[in-house]
Design an enzyme around this catalytic site. Structure first.
Site, PDB file in Angstrom:
ATOM      1  N   PHE A 161       0.821  -1.217   0.000  1.00  0.00           N
ATOM      2  CA  PHE A 161       0.000   0.000   0.000  1.00  0.00           C
ATOM      3  C   PHE A 161       0.861   1.275   0.000  1.00  0.00           C
ATOM      4  O   PHE A 161       0.844   2.050  -0.968  1.00  0.00           O
ATOM      5  CB  PHE A 161      -0.951  -0.051   1.201  1.00  0.00           C
ATOM      6  CG  PHE A 161      -1.577   1.272   1.531  1.00  0.00           C
ATOM      7  CD1 PHE A 161      -2.231   2.013   0.553  1.00  0.00           C
ATOM      8  CD2 PHE A 161      -1.503   1.788   2.823  1.00  0.00           C
ATOM      9  CE1 PHE A 161      -2.794   3.247   0.850  1.00  0.00           C
ATOM     10  CE2 PHE A 161      -2.063   3.010   3.125  1.00  0.00           C
ATOM     11  CZ  PHE A 161      -2.705   3.745   2.141  1.00  0.00           C
ATOM     12  N   LEU A 203      10.559  -0.794   3.433  1.00  0.00           N
ATOM     13  CA  LEU A 203       9.173  -0.886   3.899  1.00  0.00           C
ATOM     14  C   LEU A 203       8.691  -2.320   4.038  1.00  0.00           C
ATOM     15  O   LEU A 203       7.643  -2.563   4.633  1.00  0.00           O
ATOM     16  CB  LEU A 203       8.218  -0.159   2.933  1.00  0.00           C
ATOM     17  CG  LEU A 203       8.224   1.354   2.962  1.00  0.00           C
ATOM     18  CD1 LEU A 203       9.345   1.918   2.106  1.00  0.00           C
ATOM     19  CD2 LEU A 203       6.898   1.923   2.483  1.00  0.00           C
ATOM     20  N   TYR A 212       4.638  -7.269  17.091  1.00  0.00           N
ATOM     21  CA  TYR A 212       4.961  -6.345  15.989  1.00  0.00           C
ATOM     22  C   TYR A 212       5.638  -5.095  16.540  1.00  0.00           C
ATOM     23  O   TYR A 212       6.680  -4.655  16.038  1.00  0.00           O
ATOM     24  CB  TYR A 212       3.659  -6.004  15.251  1.00  0.00           C
ATOM     25  CG  TYR A 212       3.743  -4.930  14.196  1.00  0.00           C
ATOM     26  CD1 TYR A 212       4.483  -5.121  13.031  1.00  0.00           C
ATOM     27  CD2 TYR A 212       3.040  -3.729  14.344  1.00  0.00           C
ATOM     28  CE1 TYR A 212       4.524  -4.126  12.049  1.00  0.00           C
ATOM     29  CE2 TYR A 212       3.068  -2.745  13.376  1.00  0.00           C
ATOM     30  CZ  TYR A 212       3.811  -2.946  12.222  1.00  0.00           C
ATOM     31  OH  TYR A 212       3.850  -1.962  11.259  1.00  0.00           O
ATOM     32  N   LYS A 222       9.471  -4.077  15.600  1.00  0.00           N
ATOM     33  CA  LYS A 222       9.794  -2.788  14.984  1.00  0.00           C
ATOM     34  C   LYS A 222      10.703  -1.966  15.904  1.00  0.00           C
ATOM     35  O   LYS A 222      11.584  -1.242  15.437  1.00  0.00           O
ATOM     36  CB  LYS A 222       8.515  -2.009  14.674  1.00  0.00           C
ATOM     37  CG  LYS A 222       7.779  -2.509  13.432  1.00  0.00           C
ATOM     38  CD  LYS A 222       8.475  -2.077  12.143  1.00  0.00           C
ATOM     39  CE  LYS A 222       7.634  -2.401  10.921  1.00  0.00           C
ATOM     40  NZ  LYS A 222       8.250  -1.974   9.661  1.00  0.00           N
TER      41      LYS A 222
END
Ligand SMILES: NC(=O)c1ccc[n+]([C@@H]2O[C@H](COP(=O)([O-])OP(=O)(O)OC[C@H]3O[C@@H](n4cnc5c(N)ncnc54)[C@H](O)[C@@H]3O)[C@@H](O)[C@H]2O)c1
Length: 326
Positions: free
Chosen positions: A11, A76, A149, A153
């Protein structure tokens, strides 16, 4: 400039690739298509300035070979989405940590500029708002997959800063709920495309929890604007919140989307544990302080939620053929 975008058919990546090419750069997109779609790159697939490679950032020899050909890397590629992190924690941990290690190791060998995409999730459930870039991270138990997550990160960010101390030119961006054309409407997707799909098909719009939780949604053009400004700047070893600071509750969002789609949908509420079991807990609010990005990068989010939703709804109506019966 020659640029590699990992996760470039996802996206955010697809909008970034399209914008970089419009600015005259040569771009290689690397994506394993686990969640991305080639169709999101339709505008640039035949452009001589663009090369699409289907492959993984976990494939070290391919990644090394591609990084030899570029000056800058936007990293990304990631495994994300609430459903993924609750149901497939291993995929999330490996996908986010191993790929980033590879990118940083190869970039360091060449001292290539890297822009790394992190997330507002790293702040966890800190209720001291708005979030400054140096705000504390407040996370729940490791027994709740939901935090894997944010943890992965955050470890990625530590790696970025450790390499920055050794001289790697790297900038980290923390996105706050990007939305716009192209985001997936599947169960693995984000709230706005799911609500729009439900509204346009007059199906129930399903709100998880009581709907009083708020978020700051950021239109994709603003997200991309902030990301590219990090390439153009020399703020290495720095992190920037890239988000709009206008808060909206999920109930308000559901009502707004229903109205803008002229929809008959019912808005229904389902408790989180019915969807995700005990392994989930939500964060009540997440608001960026974007002063640092404004003053140092010149980042200025321009698109209001109403304007952004109108553009996004028009995309799903036109491109995907969803339409209201009314
Ligand atoms: N969308 C948001 O609101 C948001 C918020 C915070 C952070 N982010 C971060 O922004 C980045 C892009 O997110 P997005 O919303 O576009 O998600 P996305 O899932 O649409 O894009 C990620 C892309 O990475 C690809 N990918 C996954 N694993 C890969 C691998 N091993 N090798 C190559 N490609 C791989 C997927 O196929 C997908 O195209 C991610 O790093 C994400 O963590 C997004």
């Amino acid at each position: 400039m020659k640029i590699l975008v990992t996760g470039g058919s996802g996206f955010i990546g697809s909008h970034l690739v399209t914008q970089l090419i419009a600015q005259g750069h040569d771009v290689i997109t690397l994506d394993d298509l686990s969640n991305g779609k080639i169709s999101l790159l339709n505008q640039v697939m035949d452009n001589p300035k663009h090369t699409f490679i289907q492959g993984s950032v976990l494939d070290r020899s391919l990644l090394n070979e591609l990084m030899d050909q570029v000056d800058v890397v936007f990293h990304l590629a990631a495994v994300l989405g609430v459903k993924n992190l609750v149901e497939h924690p291993l995929k999330v941990i490996e996908g986010n940590i191993d790929g980033t290690r590879n990118v940083l190791e190869f970039a360091f060998a060449r001292k290539q500029k890297v822009v790394f995409s992190s997330t507002s999730e790293v702040y966890g459930k800190n209720n001291n708002l708005p979030y400054n870039e140096d705000s504390d991270r407040v996370l729940g138990s490791t027994l709740k997959n939901r935090w894997c997550y944010a943890t992965a990160k955050a470890l990625d960010e530590h790696l970025c800063f450790a390499y920055a101390e050794k001289g790697l030119p790297i900038t980290v961006v923390r996105y706050f709920n990007a939305y716009g054309p192209g985001a997936t409407t599947s169960d693995y997707g984000m709230v706005i495309p799911k609500f729009i799909k439900a509204a346009l098909t007059n199906s129930p719009i399903t709100v998880y929890g009581d709907g009083n939780q708020t978020r700051c949604f950021t239109y994709i053009d603003d997200t991309v604007q902030g990301t590219i400004k990090c390439m153009d700047s020399n703020y290495n070893g720095e992190v920037f919140n890239i988000g709009r600071d206008e808060e909206i509750s999920i109930n308000q969002l559901a009502n707004k989307i229903k109205f803008l789609c002229n929809s008959n949908s019912d808005i229904i509420h389902i408790p989180y544990d019915e969807i995700y079991g005990e392994k989930y807990e939500d964060t009540p609010k997440r608001i960026p302080n974007n002063e640092k990005a404004r003053s140092l990068l010149g980042f200025s989010p321009l698109i209001s939620i109403d304007e952004g939703l109108r553009k996004t709804i028009a995309y799903y109506q036109n491109e995907l053929g969803y339409g209201s019966d009314r």
